[in-house]
Design an enzyme around this catalytic site. Structure first.
Site: not given
Ligand code: QAP
Ligand code: CO
Length: 173
Positions: A46, A51, A91-92, A133-134, A137
């Site tokens: 997401g 972001q 989270c990215l 989550h999004e 943001h």
């Molecule tokens: C939000 O998060 C989310 O730390 C989206 O090193 C996360 O795409 C919603 C990511 C979990 C539901 C469950 C994070 C990639 C990606 C990192 C992401 C990383 C590389 C996170």
């Molecule tokens: Co995020």
């Protein structure tokens, strides 16, 4: 089409409140394309416009295993929530950090497609977590805000340290 730079915690621009989209034009279509391209490139599930420093109510997700189910939400609103679930989120904008957060198990969402047509959908499980989550943001909120101030401070320190190590000059060995 472009990969956009992702803002990282504790960048204050991540605290900006996004405004509603009013024009469903080519500029919006471009932003949605860039969000998908950046999300897939960075292996995310997401990504919110906030972001990439665009403060409009737009988010994209793809929670499918095959990464072939892109979903875009413009001006999303949660109109019903049901139950609770705890999921380990990342989270990215907070790379390498994961923490459990409690959210609704199921949500009903009203939003628009990038072409302006309205739709409603029901999400549950991981998709529901991701949408919530999004949407956070877009309101300037991050998943680390659900942690205690002490834990949030630890996250800040760990990211600072990781960045120092990333930026240091390679040693001559
Ligand atoms: C939000 O998060 C989310 O730390 C989206 O090193 C996360 O795409 C919603 C990511 C979990 C539901 C469950 C994070 C990639 C990606 C990192 C992401 C990383 C590389 C996170
Ligand atoms: Co995020």
């Amino acid at each position: 089409m472009a990969i956009r730079e992702i803002l990282e915690f504790p960048d204050p621009r991540l605290r900006t409140q996004a405004r509603a989209v009013e024009e469903f034009d080519g500029q919006l279509a471009n932003l949605v394309e860039d969000l998908f391209e950046t999300m897939y490139q960075e292996q995310g599930i997401g990504l919110a416009a906030t972001q990439v420093n665009e403060h409009v109510r737009v988010l994209v997700m793809d929670t499918s295993d095959e990464r072939n189910r892109p979903m875009a939400f413009v001006n999303p609103e949660i109109i019903e929530r049901d139950g609770t679930q705890v999921y380990e989120e990342g989270c990215l904008s907070v790379p390498g950090i994961y923490a459990k957060v409690e959210r609704a198990e199921q949500v009903r969402v009203r939003a628009r497609h990038p072409d302006g047509t309205a739709f409603e959908t029901e999400l549950d499980g991981l998709s529901a977590v991701c949408l919530q989550h999004e949407m956070d943001h877009l309101a300037g909120k991050l998943f680390v805000d659900y942690l205690s101030p002490l834990k949030r401070q630890m996250v800040r320190k760990r990211l600072e340290k990781a960045r120092r190590q990333d930026n240091r000059v390679p040693s001559a060995t």
